[in-house]
Design an enzyme around this catalytic site. Structure first.
Site, PDB file in Angstrom:
ATOM      1  N   LYS A  96       0.869  -1.302   0.245  1.00  0.00           N
ATOM      2  CA  LYS A  96      -0.033   0.145  -0.016  1.00  0.00           C
ATOM      3  C   LYS A  96       0.919   1.437  -0.078  1.00  0.00           C
ATOM      4  O   LYS A  96       0.597   2.205  -0.678  1.00  0.00           O
ATOM      5  CB  LYS A  96      -0.878   0.053   1.115  1.00  0.00           C
ATOM      6  CG  LYS A  96      -2.116  -1.071   0.952  1.00  0.00           C
ATOM      7  CD  LYS A  96      -2.912  -1.385   2.418  1.00  0.00           C
ATOM      8  CE  LYS A  96      -3.755  -2.263   2.164  1.00  0.00           C
ATOM      9  NZ  LYS A  96      -4.580  -2.774   3.250  1.00  0.00           N
TER      10      LYS A  96
ATOM     11  N   GLN B 118      -4.879  -1.756   9.672  1.00  0.00           N
ATOM     12  CA  GLN B 118      -4.697  -3.105   8.924  1.00  0.00           C
ATOM     13  C   GLN B 118      -5.308  -4.051   9.842  1.00  0.00           C
ATOM     14  O   GLN B 118      -4.913  -4.128  10.972  1.00  0.00           O
ATOM     15  CB  GLN B 118      -3.084  -3.278   8.639  1.00  0.00           C
ATOM     16  CG  GLN B 118      -2.845  -4.567   7.737  1.00  0.00           C
ATOM     17  CD  GLN B 118      -3.445  -4.465   6.481  1.00  0.00           C
ATOM     18  OE1 GLN B 118      -3.656  -3.516   5.871  1.00  0.00           O
ATOM     19  NE2 GLN B 118      -3.941  -5.687   6.006  1.00  0.00           N
TER      20      GLN B 118
ATOM     21  N   ASP C  26     -11.038   2.577   3.738  1.00  0.00           N
ATOM     22  CA  ASP C  26     -11.442   0.844   3.747  1.00  0.00           C
ATOM     23  C   ASP C  26     -12.700   0.831   3.506  1.00  0.00           C
ATOM     24  O   ASP C  26     -13.204  -0.209   3.001  1.00  0.00           O
ATOM     25  CB  ASP C  26     -10.922   0.292   5.106  1.00  0.00           C
ATOM     26  CG  ASP C  26      -9.613  -0.477   4.934  1.00  0.00           C
ATOM     27  OD1 ASP C  26      -9.541  -0.752   3.818  1.00  0.00           O
ATOM     28  OD2 ASP C  26      -9.273  -0.483   6.031  1.00  0.00           O
TER      29      ASP C  26
HETATM   30  N1  GUN Z   1      -6.846  -7.153   6.050  1.00  0.00           N
HETATM   31  C1  GUN Z   1      -7.150  -8.070   4.870  1.00  0.00           C
HETATM   32  N2  GUN Z   1      -7.648  -7.066   3.900  1.00  0.00           N
HETATM   33  C2  GUN Z   1      -7.798  -5.768   4.309  1.00  0.00           C
HETATM   34  C3  GUN Z   1      -8.282  -4.650   3.838  1.00  0.00           C
HETATM   35  O1  GUN Z   1      -8.865  -4.559   2.745  1.00  0.00           O
HETATM   36  N3  GUN Z   1      -8.096  -3.648   4.800  1.00  0.00           N
HETATM   37  C4  GUN Z   1      -7.457  -3.552   5.891  1.00  0.00           C
HETATM   38  N4  GUN Z   1      -7.356  -2.447   6.793  1.00  0.00           N
HETATM   39  N5  GUN Z   1      -7.012  -4.748   6.479  1.00  0.00           N
HETATM   40  C5  GUN Z   1      -7.081  -5.743   5.821  1.00  0.00           C
END
Ligand code: GUN
Length: 291
Positions: A52, A96, A119
């Site tokens: 990211k 996350q 998100d």
């Molecule tokens: N863990 C697995 N997929 C995601 C996601 O799309 N966003 C976040 N914040 N954590 C994750």
């Protein structure tokens, strides 16, 4: 069988985002800034967050990675979130997942300002999505919609079967695929751990989307001839021939399933790169449209 090349589509979209960032720069507008909170040092989460941050720099966004100790208290995490909510320099941020067991993910979700929730996990944004109101869509379902759109896959009137009902993927995907939106309008069946005779449903799918985290769950006998198969799974399985000691395996047994499909996503290089790219699109939205 044609591969749905997520990496290629992600590159295309990221190039488009980079051009928009250049426009923002040349009109002296604010450069989008994404922050990510990573609690602890789970290997997979570490990798996702790195992707990211790297994607932000690829398109010219600013980014901040906030690493917090595995043992951080829930209150301390909530106060870090509050400061991001108030920081006008940060357009959007994510926490996350998964979080350590002693932290309640629901409390965390609710504490994020919905206007910065790139998100799309806050109930305000989930509600808006369900009602077709413009908002941040969760990144993986949004990435899958982009993939479907850019390969001109028809969804209207088709039977879409989703396996897995997580809040991150399966549940929002089922809402979006059945919504009256571009690349929606499908008839949707949502299967989960208590579905009896899974195969009976998956064999009916024109479009099969699998997000369970169970490597190799879907084999040739689960899939109809000519189906479109989208594999969201990325489980690390031990592999002594690899430098890292593992490889990524999807929820779909690619070898047996791919000859039956019209389209299929590879793992890696399918859905993953689009999840990251969708997060960038949401961040751009946070910095421009939703400002
Ligand atoms: N863990 C697995 N997929 C995601 C996601 O799309 N966003 C976040 N914040 N954590 C994750």
């Amino acid at each position: 069988m044609q591969l749905l090349d997520g990496k290629k589509i992600a590159t295309e979209i990221q190039n488009e985002i980079r051009e928009k960032v250049e426009e923002l720069k040349s009109s002296s507008k604010k450069i989008p800034h994404l922050a990510a909170i990573l609690v602890g040092s789970d290997g997979a989460s570490e990798t996702y967050v790195q992707h990211k941050v790297k994607a932000c720099s690829n398109v010219g966004f600013e980014s901040s990675l906030i690493r917090l100790d595995q043992d951080i208290s829930e209150n301390e995490l909530l106060s870090r979130i509050e400061s991001l909510n108030e920081n006008t320099n940060i357009d959007g941020f994510i926490v996350q997942l998964p979080l350590p067991k002693h932290i309640d993910p629901e409390k965390i979700r609710l504490s994020i300002d919905p206007s910065k929730d790139v998100d799309g996990f806050h109930p305000t944004n989930v509600g808006k999505m369900a009602q077709g109101i413009n908002t941040y869509l969760p990144a993986t379902p949004m990435g899958i919609l982009e993939l479907i759109k850019r390969y001109n896959i028809v969804t209207k009137g088709k039977h879409c079967v989703i396996v897995g009902r997580s809040q991150i993927v399966g549940s929002p995907m089922s809402i979006l695929m059945s919504s009256a939106i571009e690349n929606g309008n499908a008839t949707v069946t949502l299967c989960h751990r208590f579905t009896e005779n899974l195969e009976k449903f998956t064999r009916e799918a024109d479009i099969l989307i699998v997000a369970t985290g169970i490597p190799g769950l879907i084999t040739a006998r689960h899939v109809k001839e000519g189906a479109v198969v989208i594999d969201v799974g990325t489980t690390r399985v031990p592999d002594a021939t690899k430098r890292k000691g593992y490889r990524l395996r999807g929820d779909v047994d690619f070898e047996s399933v791919s000859p039956k499909c019209s389209y299929i996503t590879p793992v890696p290089g399918g859905v993953g790169p689009l999840t990251v790219t969708a997060l960038l699109l949401n961040t751009l939205k946070a910095a421009t449209e939703f400002k």
